[in-house]
Write an enzyme that holds these catalytic residues in place. Structure first.
Site, short mmCIF file in Angstrom:
data_model
loop_
_atom_site.label_atom_id
_atom_site.label_comp_id
_atom_site.label_asym_id
_atom_site.label_seq_id
_atom_site.Cartn_x
_atom_site.Cartn_y
_atom_site.Cartn_z
CG ASP A 206 -2.00 1.00 1.24
OD1 ASP A 206 -2.29 1.55 0.16
OD2 ASP A 206 -2.57 1.24 2.32
CD GLU B 166 -0.21 5.62 -3.97
OE1 GLU B 166 -0.96 4.66 -4.16
OE2 GLU B 166 0.26 5.90 -2.84
#
Length: 928
Positions: free
Chosen positions: A512, A515
């Site tokens: 997770d 990005e």
């Protein structure tokens, strides 16, 4: 356009009169308007001459003036073909600004807004671009030289470009445009090498010499698939732009964004820059997939892929047309000719790589939440699921299992029984997955946290421009970020996982925040004022800067700057994680990642992020999973019942029914909200959820076979209707229904308070999956009953589904007898197949350790043909055959020539039970 050099001048002193100096053609420079701006750290002076010519003065060296389009030329450009000459956001585009770029300025009745609209500033038909100076044959195609004689309005023009066009296959064209003199960053995608030019390409390629443009056509129909002559090519150091018309308005792909599966071409802009933000319309989201598919008139399809990892945007307009803008790298296009939409996606995956085969258990039901608080609370949820006999394969934990939210740690008080819980799961044939975030905590005494200390010693963290680890902030506080473009980081990641595995023997990993997410903008020290962090043009990214809630683009990584690698971060982490799992467990890896990039399917699946417990989010999940099917990531789903907010019983029931048909099926919610696992609801809701999951578990053999076909040749698993019915334009905009493969139509209820649902049934016969009752459709919307305990699922005529008696886990189910469903076509035929192996070993197909069967019905005879067999098939039997659409009641049924009992219902369903046929041997069943 003309270019004049003036060595000295003081344009800031010019007045509305003729300047003393004359231009090279002898005409005076008469100024009627004068404006100055600071641009890129320098003074920009713009003067509009009495003749209508616009003059740019950059510093004190160059005078550049453009004969912008005359009113006649400007007015000749249709509104739908006005390509934006001034795409900068947060700028009021005035006539002066527009004409300073040599472009047309025409106000319209449609107002400009900050996110786009009909541009008032657009290119004139004769706006200068590159010229094609030479074109030569190569072994695989053509190579040319492009030159620009006039500077553009962005700094550092690249004056000479190299063009290459390679006819790689009959259905794939590869076009690359890059700097002819200096190497630029290129995405290191491992594309299979082509050694021979295509002999019979289904496309033609034409060029416009000056201004340069290219036109790609479908040879069979003459359809223009790409035409870049409609707007100028711009190629500067940090601004690349190319536009093209589209052959139709039916455009799909271009992710990751929240929106309808079919894109709107009404002056919309899609931005590509990986960002941590709850899925919201118009925002750039977690992943980047610059690939689109277009349905053409007549049902053919083609696709286009821009292999570029820099920040970019795609502007869509109703011509139909689109414009690619990116701020780095090269223009590296692959065009796929299909012509079937399924083939387009397969051809795309031949370039990016086919997805990995998931473990069988990965297709079961997963349960997670942030907020279990303790391992015992997590364990109690697992036990409650068992107590109510609700299928579950995998239990997950979010970041609350960690000590201080630090990776590779377990809270010694709240999660002290975690190893025992994992042991209990695995004894029951279940599995455990935990979360990992890339941010590594950087604030502890030396020697107290091995992941950071060892990472610092090995130099595997991303560095700032000062050469020290860049420090941001995520859940554990101040953090450093591993550089997954460095192979040394992969080894460090493996060692950390291996140490953790010895304490908690996990089965899969959820990555997770990759990005990568940063709770501050850039770093603790901010970002540099240089152009990597503040480029001349910033695409329409959320937050307005490239370092909004992520690390500085100027940060240094092993392979390049973060400016080039940002969108690749999730992919590189997934690659390292999958590799580590293989080495640790010696089985197929199971990885679910938030951030994704083309070729991600080779290493992980994806969930659609932090959605909300709202019915619109339930709907948005369908176009989301269909889009990721196009992107070669078939293992995809959304957080069932929603992540944030509290769900209602009705919403969660409907969502569990829909989620039972996500390729990746996980219920997940956040902390401080009501529990939403099936055991938390009333007996009626709980039963409805259980029945939906039992339906999924019964279909696992069929679903597993679909994943095999995805792994083998790039087939989609969750499939839009138009993939199977490309001649039926009514299917082109459908994203409230979907197919599993070619065979199973899912029509969920997406509205509250409904007891029926309207769905589109393409022409043909569709059989109710549960009862076998036929629905005859001429290609129309039909209303079907949908009480709260039911989701509509229909079997397409002409298909055979391998199903299995469902168990409470995939491991239990996999040993149960099969039930084969044959849904006869109107010509009384059907076809299906089954792939079967041990469900977890590596490369079973590649090693030949699998079984593959083909089922057929012709002339009232069902046959099972074994094309390949292994030992796993000897443990499985076929217990039941149900044939839908048998129009007349048979008098006899024989199995391998021996008569056997059967049943026949008025809805034309023939059923033969107690067959006890070995899966490893062929057989035939005949009815007369």
């Amino acid at each position: 356009m003309k270019v004049y050099q003036k060595l000295t001048s003081d344009t800031t002193q010019a007045t509305e009169s003729c300047a003393e100096e004359e231009a090279a053609d002898g005409k005076p420079l008469c100024i009627q308007k004068l404006s100055t701006w600071w641009l890129g750290g320098g003074l920009l002076t713009v003067a509009v001459l009495l003749s209508g010519v616009t003059v740019w003065v950059l510093g004190q060296v160059w005078w550049v003036w453009h004969e912008h389009g005359t009113p006649e030329k400007c007015s000749s450009v249709p509104e739908s073909l006005r390509f934006d000459c001034y795409p900068e956001r947060n700028v009021v585009v005035t006539q002066e600004l527009c004409e300073s770029r040599g472009c047309c300025f025409m106000e319209s009745d449609r107002p400009w807004d900050s996110r786009g609209g009909l541009p008032w500033c657009f290119y004139s038909p004769d706006f200068p671009s590159y010229a094609l100076e030479s074109l030569n044959q190569t072994e695989l195609g053509l190579k040319g030289l492009l030159t620009r004689k006039v500077k553009t309005y962005y700094p550092r023009d690249i004056e000479k470009l190299q063009l290459s066009a390679e006819f790689e296959t009959d259905t794939r064209l590869h076009i690359k445009i890059t700097d002819s003199r200096s190497p630029r960053y290129e995405v290191p995608l491992e594309v299979p090498r082509v050694r021979k030019r295509a002999e019979n390409p289904t496309y033609t390629l034409e060029f416009s010499k000056e201004p340069f443009g290219l036109v790609v056509k479908r040879r069979s129909s003459g359809t223009v698939l790409m035409n870049t002559t409609v707007a100028p090519l711009i190629f500067t150091d940090q601004f690349l732009q190319i536009s093209t018309t589209l052959p139709s308005k039916f455009l799909y792909g271009l992710g990751e964004h929240r929106g309808s599966f079919l894109h709107s071409l009404d002056w919309s802009t899609l931005t590509f820059w990986a960002r941590d933000v709850p899925p919201t319309e118009s925002y750039n989201l977690y992943g980047v997939h610059p690939f689109y598919l277009v349905m053409e008139e007549g049902g053919a399809a083609h696709g286009v892929f821009l292999l570029n990892s820099n920040a970019m945007e795609v502007a869509l307009q109703p011509a139909p047309a689109l414009t690619w803008r990116t701020i780095g790298g090269i223009l590296d296009f692959y065009i796929f000719l299909g012509p079937d939409p399924n083939l387009v996606v397969q051809q795309y995956q031949q370039v990016i790589g086919f997805p990995a085969m998931p473990p069988f258990w990965g297709l079961g039901f997963h349960l997670c939440r942030w907020g279990y608080e303790t391992s015992n609370m997590t364990w109690q949820t697992v036990k409650a699921m068992r107590n109510y006999r609700i299928p579950q394969d995998t239990q997950w934990n979010d970041i609350d299992y960690m000590e201080g939210y630090r990776d590779f740690t377990v809270d010694p008080e709240r999660f002290n029984t975690l190893p025992q819980m994992v042991e209990d799961l695995q004894k029951h044939g279940q599995y455990y997955v935990m979360i990992l975030d890339p941010g590594i905590s950087s604030t502890h005494p030396p020697g107290s946290y091995w992941p950071y200390d060892e990472g610092l010693r090995r130099g595997i963290f991303i560095n700032s421009t000062q050469g020290k680890p860049l420090i941001g902030q995520v859940w554990p506080g101040l953090t450093a970020f591993p550089d997954f473009s460095n192979l040394d980081t992969h080894q460090w990641w493996l060692e950390n996982l291996n140490l953790f595995y010895k304490h908690v023997p996990f089965d899969g990993i959820w990555i997770d925040m990759n990005e990568p997410s940063d709770f501050m903008d850039g770093s603790t020290e901010g970002c540099s004022p240089e152009e990597l962090d503040n480029p001349p043009y910033v695409p329409a990214v959320l937050g307005g800067s490239l370092f909004a809630k992520t690390i500085c683009p100027s940060a240094k990584q092993s392979a390049s700057t973060h400016y080039n690698l940002h969108n690749l971060y999730g992919l590189m982490e997934a690659k390292a994680t999958a590799s580590a799992l293989i080495k640790i467990r010696e089985k197929r890896p199971f990885v679910i990642s938030r951030s994704t990039f083309p070729s991600q399917g080779r290493y992980s699946g994806h969930w659609l992020g932090d959605n909300r417990s709202e019915k619109k989010d339930m709907y948005w999940s369908i176009p989301g999973l269909l889009s990721f099917s196009l992107f070669g990531i078939p293992l995809v789903g959304a957080d069932i019942c929603g992540f944030s907010g509290s769900t209602s019983e009705e919403l969660c029931t409907r969502w569990m029914q829909l989620g039972a048909f996500y390729p990746f099926s996980r219920n997940h919610n956040t902390q401080n909200e009501k529990a939403q696992d099936p055991t938390a609801f009333s007996p009626a809701a709980r039963t409805a959820m259980k029945e939906a999951l039992l339906t999924r578990y019964g279909l696992l053999p069929f679903l597993y076979t679909l994943f095999h076909r995805a792994h083998l040749q790039g087939d989609t698993v969750a499939r839009p209707l138009f993939f199977e019915f490309p001649q039926d334009e009514a299917t082109y905009s459908i994203d409230r229904q979907f197919l599993w493969g070619r065979s199973l139509l899912v029509t969920p209820v997406l509205e509250s308070g409904a007891d029926s649902v309207i769905g589109y049934f393409p022409r043909g016969v569709w059989y109710d999956y549960y009862t076998g009752s036929p629905v005859n459709s001429s290609g129309e919307n039909l209303k079907t009953a949908a009480p709260l305990d039911h989701i509509n699922v229909h079997v397409r005529e002409g298909t055979i589904l391998p199903t299995q008696t469902p168990g409470l886990s995939s491991w239990v189910s996999s040993g149960n007898p099969l039930r084969l469903i044959a849904a006869l076509s109107q010509s009384a035929s059907a076809w299906g197949d089954l792939f079967w192996d041990d469900g977890e070993s590596l490369d079973t197909f590649e090693r030949g350790d699998y079984s593959y069967l083909v089922f057929n019905v012709t002339q009232n005879t069902f046959t099972s043909t074994v094309l390949h067999s292994n030992v796993e098939a000897t443990y499985i039997t076929v217990d039941t055959l149900a044939v839908y659409g048998v129009r007349e009641q048979p008098k006899t049924v024989t199995v391998n020539g021996k008569e056997t009992p059967f049943s026949y219902l008025e809805n034309q369903v023939l059923t033969v039970t107690a067959l006890d046929l070995g899966l490893s041997q062929g057989f035939s069943i005949r009815w007369l």
